[in-house]
Write an enzyme that holds these catalytic residues in place. Structure first.
Site, short mmCIF file in Angstrom:
data_model
loop_
_atom_site.label_atom_id
_atom_site.label_comp_id
_atom_site.label_asym_id
_atom_site.label_seq_id
_atom_site.Cartn_x
_atom_site.Cartn_y
_atom_site.Cartn_z
CB CYS A 356 -1.89 43.09 43.64
SG CYS A 356 -1.10 44.11 44.60
CE1 TYR A 386 6.37 17.58 48.21
CE2 TYR A 386 5.61 17.07 50.24
CZ TYR A 386 5.97 16.81 49.10
OH TYR A 386 6.70 15.47 48.80
C1 LIG Z 1 6.74 12.96 46.38
C2 LIG Z 1 7.01 11.63 46.40
C3 LIG Z 1 7.56 10.82 47.57
C4 LIG Z 1 7.19 11.76 49.06
O1 LIG Z 1 5.85 12.01 49.22
P1 LIG Z 1 5.32 12.42 50.58
O2 LIG Z 1 3.60 12.44 50.53
O3 LIG Z 1 5.84 13.83 50.91
O4 LIG Z 1 5.62 11.49 51.68
C5 LIG Z 1 7.96 9.71 47.58
N1 LIG Z 1 7.94 9.10 46.70
C6 LIG Z 1 8.12 9.51 45.62
C7 LIG Z 1 8.20 8.89 44.14
C8 LIG Z 1 7.44 10.84 45.07
O5 LIG Z 1 7.05 11.07 44.13
#
Ligand SMILES: *Cc1c(COP(=O)(O)O)cnc(C)c1O
Length: 408
Positions: A356, A386
């Site tokens: 909602c 994600y």
């Molecule tokens: C989130 C993150 C990743 C992975 O990022 P993607 O966009 O999913 O490839 C790699 N290294 C660090 C330090 C992160 O915070």
């Protein structure tokens, strides 16, 4: 959608929806292709925060050299899911308890986020004489992408809670290796149990291969100069993750071949250096679907809305990123009810969930919804990263989705 996923979703009862459906065979094939595109001196780590589900971690095991974890929770979970795998421990705000647990778990690489963190780690090690750990300094470097384009995009070098400013990284090197001639690894005040292996930088997300290469080249050049200035051997540089996926065009994949070729050239100029990358979404986004059915279709002030089982409390990605999640329709031709079957009549529809709140939109004014009817099935693509793990599951207390791992 892959054939195995299509057949599986077609056979599910309506009450088994919504469901997350993963194609582990497709994931294994994709990860193997990524690995094959990379030179031998590039280590591939998977950033577990993109999707830490145990069957995915296990399916990746043959293709990856290790996993990047960013909390004590991820550390314990990944260790249990893939017990033999090397782990890199990153992330800001590591607590003393997390640091102690990670030391005792034998973490392979530490990504140091601040000067205090170096001291905290050293203090934990002081209680464990003889234990030596390998560290990379995470640096927030100003770099520019678009070496090949007219427009260069600057990134890093901006205020963030992540990593060390370059001058603070210099100070950490002094603490680890000492200063002046005759110094080196092990001679700095913090160098007894902390072994400096090199530099880590993760500066952006959503970069195409040419941009990623431009960033990697600058990170390596800066790291090599740092090592030269301080006289320590540069063994490793981790150039991070952030390889792009394209939610507007799911077929547009990151060019791993071009990226691998560029990294090979970079390594040619730096014999003895090991590079590491740690992608998340570019490994797992494409192997997952959020499958559901259309509960209702109605017109509101001239626009069609299709309301599906579930919503952004299961798949928050479109709300977080402000995009329309790509989807495919699996038509269901039987309609068992005596009343008319509602259908999209305006050529496009907004796909909303059961919450909602007007924010519960999975895809807005989508022409792929032309002709969509109640009881048709919809498979939202690129839901392998994600997606579930960043969603607010408890909001409105709807049932949880099912989880199906195919091709295992
Ligand atoms: C989130 C993150 C990743 C992975 O990022 P993607 O966009 O999913 O490839 C790699 N290294 C660090 C330090 C992160 O915070």
């Amino acid at each position: 959608m892959t054939e195995i996923v299509r057949r599986h979703v077609a056979a599910l009862a309506p009450d088994a929806l919504p469901a997350y459906v993963y194609d582990l065979a497709a994931l294994r094939a994709h990860a193997a292709a990524v690995r094959a595109a990379l030179p031998a001196r590039v280590e591939l780590y998977y950033a577990a925060k993109a999707n830490p589900e145990a069957p995915l971690l296990a399916a990746l095991r043959d293709a990856v050299d290790g996993y990047e974890v960013s909390s004590g929770g991820e550390l314990a979970h990944v260790r249990a899911a893939v017990p033999d795998a090397p782990l890199a421990f990153g992330g800001p705000g590591k607590t003393p308890a997390e640091i102690a647990a990670a030391v005792d778990a034998g973490v392979h690489r530490w990504h140091i986020e601040s000067e205090q963190e170096l001291h905290r780690l050293d203090a934990v090690l002081a209680d464990r004489p003889g234990t030596v750990v390998d560290v990379l300094l995470r640096v927030n470097l100003p770099v520019a992408t678009g070496a090949l384009d007219a427009v260069a995009l600057a990134m890093g070098g901006r205020p963030t809670p992540f990593g060390l400013d370059p001058d603070r990284a210099e100070e950490c090197v002094r603490q680890l290796t000492g200063e002046g001639p005759g110094t080196g690894p092990g001679t700095g005040p913090l160098g007894r149990q902390l072994r400096l292996r090199g530099v880590h930088a993760h500066l952006a997300s959503g970069l195409a291969a040419a941009e990623q290469l431009a960033v990697a080249e600058q990170i390596v050049a800066w790291s090599a100069a740092l090592a030269e200035r301080h006289g320590f051997p540069l063994a490793e540089v981790n150039v991070g993750g952030g390889m792009a996926v394209d939610y507007e065009d799911p077929a547009n994949h990151f060019d791993w071949t071009a990226f691998g070729e560029g990294l090979a050239k970079l390594l040619d100029a730096h014999p003895g250096l090991t590079l590491r990358i740690e992608p998340g979404r570019a490994l797992t986004a494409h192997c997952g679907w959020y499958a559901t059915e259309v509960l209702d279709v109605k017109q509101s002030h001239g626009e069609d809305f299709a309301v599906v089982r579930g919503g952004t409390h299961h798949l928050r990605t479109p709300a977080t990123r402000g995009h329309s999640q790509p989807f495919e329709v699996l038509p269901v031709d039987t309609w068992p009810h005596p009343w008319p079957r509602p259908a999209v009549a305006t050529g496009r529809a907004t796909l909303a969930g059961q919450l909602c709140t007007p924010k519960d939109v999975l895809a807005r004014a989508a022409s792929d919804a032309d002709g969509l009817r109640a009881a048709d099935r919809v498979l939202f693509a690129m839901a392998g990263a994600y997606a579930w793990n960043i969603s607010h599951h408890e909001f409105l207390m709807h049932p949880r989705p099912g989880f199906h791992y195919l091709g295992g």
